[in-house]
Design an enzyme around this catalytic site. Structure first.
Site, PDB file in Angstrom:
ATOM      1  N   TYR A 121     -32.929  22.982  81.486  1.00  0.00           N
ATOM      2  CA  TYR A 121     -31.950  24.397  82.351  1.00  0.00           C
ATOM      3  C   TYR A 121     -32.253  23.610  83.991  1.00  0.00           C
ATOM      4  CZ  TYR A 121     -28.173  26.417  84.813  1.00  0.00           C
ATOM      5  OH  TYR A 121     -27.180  26.888  85.777  1.00  0.00           O
ATOM      6  N   GLU A 123     -30.210  16.123  88.388  1.00  0.00           N
ATOM      7  CA  GLU A 123     -28.670  16.212  89.771  1.00  0.00           C
ATOM      8  C   GLU A 123     -29.217  16.471  91.331  1.00  0.00           C
ATOM      9  OE1 GLU A 123     -26.084  19.652  87.570  1.00  0.00           O
ATOM     10  OE2 GLU A 123     -27.066  18.594  86.100  1.00  0.00           O
TER      11      GLU A 123
END
Length: 241
Positions: A163, A170
């Site tokens: 995560y 990103e």
């Protein structure tokens, strides 16, 4: 958040308020999850094959772009599943997480070809692929009432590393896109215009990046609580989503 374990942020509520879904819904969900597991496995194999043949990730995104676009957009059906009540998760949270993935695919990497070969794109592609193969295979085996422990373990342990790494990938990708967005003025609306409205996509992306600051810790720590509940049987009292 795009790289989160999607429905993992709110799933397992069925332990507290379980409903029995009909055989038709079960059959559809089983088919859907098998299809999505297969799709992400195809992507994983394509990525490995490309790197073995080329020895680089340059051009990788372009080679898997259509398949990635299809399966990531197909995930919009998860909103339908929530809305119909055949999956007991939050429509709002699922919507945010699915739409953030679609945003990354269609409005960042797909739209700005100059960044498709940056290292951060490879980072979130690997994270997404491992996460989705684990997630959809978990749902599939659970629907079939035959859930191997190692898949359950992977589902609730791999996200601890994947995560945050995915979020970094990103954010770095969006950051890499900023100069091209500013120079091209893409998706922006300047004054004067007949609508008398302005929109700057460059600053919108900066706002998106800043939104990770409050959202990431909330989702991450919620997933840690779910992990303790599922793997260790802790009883955790939480507010309704």
């Amino acid at each position: 958040m795009a790289s989160s374990d999607d429905e993992g942020a709110v799933e397992e509520k069925e332990n507290a308020k379980k409903k029995t879904i009909g055989p038709l819904a079960t059959a559809w969900l089983t088919f859907y999850n098998i299809a999505m597991t297969t799709g992400w496995l195809v992507l994983a194999i394509a990525m490995i094959r490309f790197y073995m043949e080329k020895g680089t990730h340059k051009g990788l995104y372009r080679s898997i772009q259509k398949t990635l676009n299809f399966f990531q957009t197909f995930a919009l059906l998860e909103l339908v599943h929530c809305a119909l009540g055949i999956v007991h998760t939050s429509v709002l949270v699922t919507g945010v997480q699915v739409s953030s993935r679609i945003f990354m695919v269609w409005f960042i990497t797909n739209s700005i070809k100059q960044i498709q070969s940056v290292d951060s794109v490879l980072v979130f592609l690997i994270v997404w692929t491992v996460t989705e193969i684990t997630r959809y295979s978990y749902y599939t085996f659970k629907l079939l009432n035959h859930l191997p422990y190692f898949i359950k373990w992977a589902r609730y342990n791999l996200f601890i590393v994947l995560y945050p790494v995915g979020v970094v990938g990103e954010l770095l990708t969006i950051y890499a896109a900023l100069p091209y967005v500013r120079k091209s003025g893409m998706y922006s609306l300047r004054l004067p215009n007949k609508y008398n409205v302005s929109f700057d996509y460059y600053y919108f992306l900066i706002i998106i990046m800043c939104s990770y600051i409050p959202l990431f810790p909330q989702l991450y720590f919620h997933m840690l609580r779910q992990r303790r509940k599922v793997l260790h049987g802790e009883v955790i009292v939480e507010k309704d989503e």
